[in-house]
Design a protein around this motif. Structure first.
Motif, short mmCIF file in Angstrom:
data_model
loop_
_atom_site.label_atom_id
_atom_site.label_comp_id
_atom_site.label_asym_id
_atom_site.label_seq_id
_atom_site.Cartn_x
_atom_site.Cartn_y
_atom_site.Cartn_z
N ARG A 168 25.16 37.86 180.62
CA ARG A 168 24.47 37.58 179.36
C ARG A 168 22.97 37.84 179.50
O ARG A 168 22.34 38.42 178.61
CB ARG A 168 24.71 36.13 178.93
CG ARG A 168 26.08 35.89 178.32
CD ARG A 168 26.12 34.59 177.56
NE ARG A 168 27.28 34.52 176.69
CZ ARG A 168 27.40 33.67 175.68
NH1 ARG A 168 26.42 32.80 175.43
NH2 ARG A 168 28.47 33.67 174.92
N LYS A 169 22.39 37.42 180.60
CA LYS A 169 20.96 37.63 180.81
C LYS A 169 20.68 39.11 181.09
O LYS A 169 19.63 39.64 180.67
CB LYS A 169 20.46 36.76 181.96
CG LYS A 169 18.96 36.85 182.21
CD LYS A 169 18.15 36.37 181.01
CE LYS A 169 18.26 34.88 180.82
NZ LYS A 169 17.33 34.39 179.75
N LEU A 170 21.58 39.79 181.78
CA LEU A 170 21.39 41.21 182.05
C LEU A 170 21.32 42.01 180.75
O LEU A 170 20.58 42.99 180.65
CB LEU A 170 22.51 41.74 182.93
CG LEU A 170 22.49 41.26 184.40
CD1 LEU A 170 23.74 41.75 185.13
CD2 LEU A 170 21.23 41.73 185.12
N ARG A 171 22.06 41.59 179.75
CA ARG A 171 21.99 42.27 178.45
C ARG A 171 20.59 42.12 177.84
O ARG A 171 20.06 43.04 177.22
CB ARG A 171 23.03 41.69 177.49
CG ARG A 171 24.47 41.97 177.87
CD ARG A 171 25.42 41.59 176.75
NE ARG A 171 26.80 41.69 177.17
CZ ARG A 171 27.54 40.66 177.55
NH1 ARG A 171 27.01 39.44 177.58
NH2 ARG A 171 28.80 40.82 177.93
N GLN A 183 13.75 51.79 184.25
CA GLN A 183 13.83 50.86 185.38
C GLN A 183 14.78 49.70 185.06
O GLN A 183 15.56 49.28 185.92
CB GLN A 183 12.46 50.33 185.74
CG GLN A 183 12.47 49.42 186.97
CD GLN A 183 11.09 48.91 187.33
OE1 GLN A 183 10.17 48.98 186.53
NE2 GLN A 183 10.95 48.41 188.55
N ALA A 184 14.69 49.19 183.83
CA ALA A 184 15.57 48.08 183.44
C ALA A 184 17.03 48.51 183.49
O ALA A 184 17.89 47.76 183.98
CB ALA A 184 15.20 47.61 182.04
N THR A 185 17.30 49.72 183.00
CA THR A 185 18.68 50.22 183.01
C THR A 185 19.20 50.36 184.43
O THR A 185 20.35 50.00 184.73
CB THR A 185 18.75 51.58 182.29
OG1 THR A 185 18.30 51.42 180.94
CG2 THR A 185 20.17 52.12 182.29
N LYS A 186 18.38 50.88 185.33
CA LYS A 186 18.80 51.05 186.73
C LYS A 186 19.05 49.69 187.38
O LYS A 186 20.03 49.52 188.12
CB LYS A 186 17.74 51.81 187.52
CG LYS A 186 18.18 52.11 188.97
CD LYS A 186 17.11 52.86 189.73
CE LYS A 186 17.63 53.27 191.12
NZ LYS A 186 18.18 52.13 191.88
N SER A 187 18.17 48.71 187.12
CA SER A 187 18.33 47.38 187.72
C SER A 187 19.63 46.74 187.26
O SER A 187 20.37 46.14 188.06
CB SER A 187 17.14 46.49 187.34
OG SER A 187 15.93 46.99 187.87
N VAL A 188 19.92 46.85 185.97
CA VAL A 188 21.15 46.25 185.43
C VAL A 188 22.38 46.99 185.95
O VAL A 188 23.38 46.36 186.33
CB VAL A 188 21.11 46.27 183.89
CG1 VAL A 188 22.47 45.85 183.32
CG2 VAL A 188 20.01 45.34 183.39
#
Length: 369
Positions: A168-171, A183-188
């Motif tokens: 839920r937080k990753l979304r 960067q956010a997409t890669k981290s998730v």
């Protein structure tokens, strides 16, 4: 060359050290000036001596932050590395309960925040709380969007352990305007791949020197879960909870461990492991319970099953199953999950601890909403 009073004192002390190998002061501020003067003239032995003296003195938040901000040249950095390491350890230990000191930590500069977030012993509810704090701190410290995004991307996000955040937080990470989208997409993506990885691969990443900081769990108040959800034919999920032997050992005689929340058909649930007395109060034993977060008039009927991995083969053995109607945030469970006393449960040759880890599974099904 005109020198200020403090610079002159530091230079005289440095000259004295060069000829005698000794300093005549133990005042922290003057020692710091001597250290920087030694760095200027590249007198490594004096830098090392000042570093040792400063480490022997009582440290405060203010002094620790000064040590992290030393303008040492790269070539001389090794001489003061023990001092900066001690400063980082001091800050990490003092502020390991991030929730308790959150207002104070909000005023700590970047170098101090990095030292705190590097710690494996950070006591937080979950990694979600670490991420929320990082975003809140960055917004308070950097008003310009470009600067805030740069600091987050290069200095702080690498310290957030996305692999232990909830889905839920990753979304929400993907939708955060303060982060670089790539960067956010890669981290998730990396976090989701880790969650889907085999347990032995996850353990390898957590113990590898190059990746351990990214994948090691902290001292979370709520233990991470692996959850598999199904929508058909009924809302159903399987929640996997792993507890280390030492975590179970700390439960005795009346402790509890709570899991992160997980959701099924819009309802929030959690698991809790207890050390308690059996029904006849004859001995201590290991208990496992399922609770629902929502309180009040909410009523949900759930079919549930508790299982544990009892052998290295990886097979889970069903322990208990039943049907329960949750109302008012109540919980259901079993005071003695393994039907044995606590000493037998914690025995070194116990089959319940596979490679030092207790593997639990809870399966839930909601048939009527």
């Amino acid at each position: 060359v005109f020198l200020l009073g403090t610079e002159e004192s530091a230079l005289m002390e440095l000259l004295s050290f060069i000829y005698s190998g000794k300093l005549t002061t133990n005042q922290p501020t003057l020692l710091l000036d001597i250290l920087m003067m030694s760095d200027k003239f590249e007198v490594v032995s004096c830098m090392r001596h000042c570093s040792q003296l400063l480490r022997s003195l009582p440290m405060t938040t203010e002094s620790a932050l000064l040590y992290l901000d030393l303008p040492s040249s790269i070539s001389m950095a090794a001489a003061v590395q023990p001092l900066t390491d001690a400063a980082k350890e001091f800050l990490a230990n003092k502020y390991k309960d991030l929730t308790k000191f959150q207002d104070e930590v909000m005023n700590i500069p970047l170098a101090g925040i990095e030292a705190i977030l590097c710690s494996n012993d950070l006591q937080v509810a979950s990694e979600d709380a670490v991420y929320d704090f990082v975003i809140k701190w960055a917004r308070a410290q950097y008003s310009r969007t470009e600067e805030r995004r740069e600091i987050l991307g290069t200095r702080l996000l690498p310290l957030v352990r996305f692999s232990h955040m909830t889905c839920r937080k990753l979304r929400k990470v993907l939708a955060c305007s303060d982060l670089d989208n790539e960067q956010a997409t890669k981290s998730v993506t990396d976090a989701l791949l880790y969650k889907a990885d085999a347990p032995h691969r996850q353990r390898a990443l957590a113990t590898d020197v190059l990746t351990s900081r990214k994948y090691t769990e902290r001292a979370y108040k709520y233990r991470p879960l692996k959850v598999v959800e199904f929508d058909r034919p009924y809302p159903q999920c399987i929640a996997y909870l792993d507890l280390k032997r030492e975590e179970c050992g700390r439960l005795f005689p009346s402790g509890r461990i709570y899991s992160q929340a997980f959701h099924l058909a819009g309802q929030g649930f959690f698991l809790s492991a207890h050390c308690n007395m059996d029904q006849q109060s004859a001995f201590h034993c290991f208990g496992l319970f399922l609770g629902m977060q929502e309180k009040g008039s909410t009523s949900v009927t759930v079919d549930y099953e508790f299982a544990a991995r009892t052998r290295p083969s990886g097979e889970f053995v069903s322990k208990y199953k039943g049907c329960y109607t949750f109302t008012g945030g109540k919980a259901v469970g079993y005071r003695n999950l393994f039907a044995i006393p606590w000493p037998s449960f914690m025995a070194d040759d116990s089959l319940f601890f596979i490679n030092g880890v207790l593997h639990l599974r809870a399966e839930l099904t909601i048939k009527q909403l």
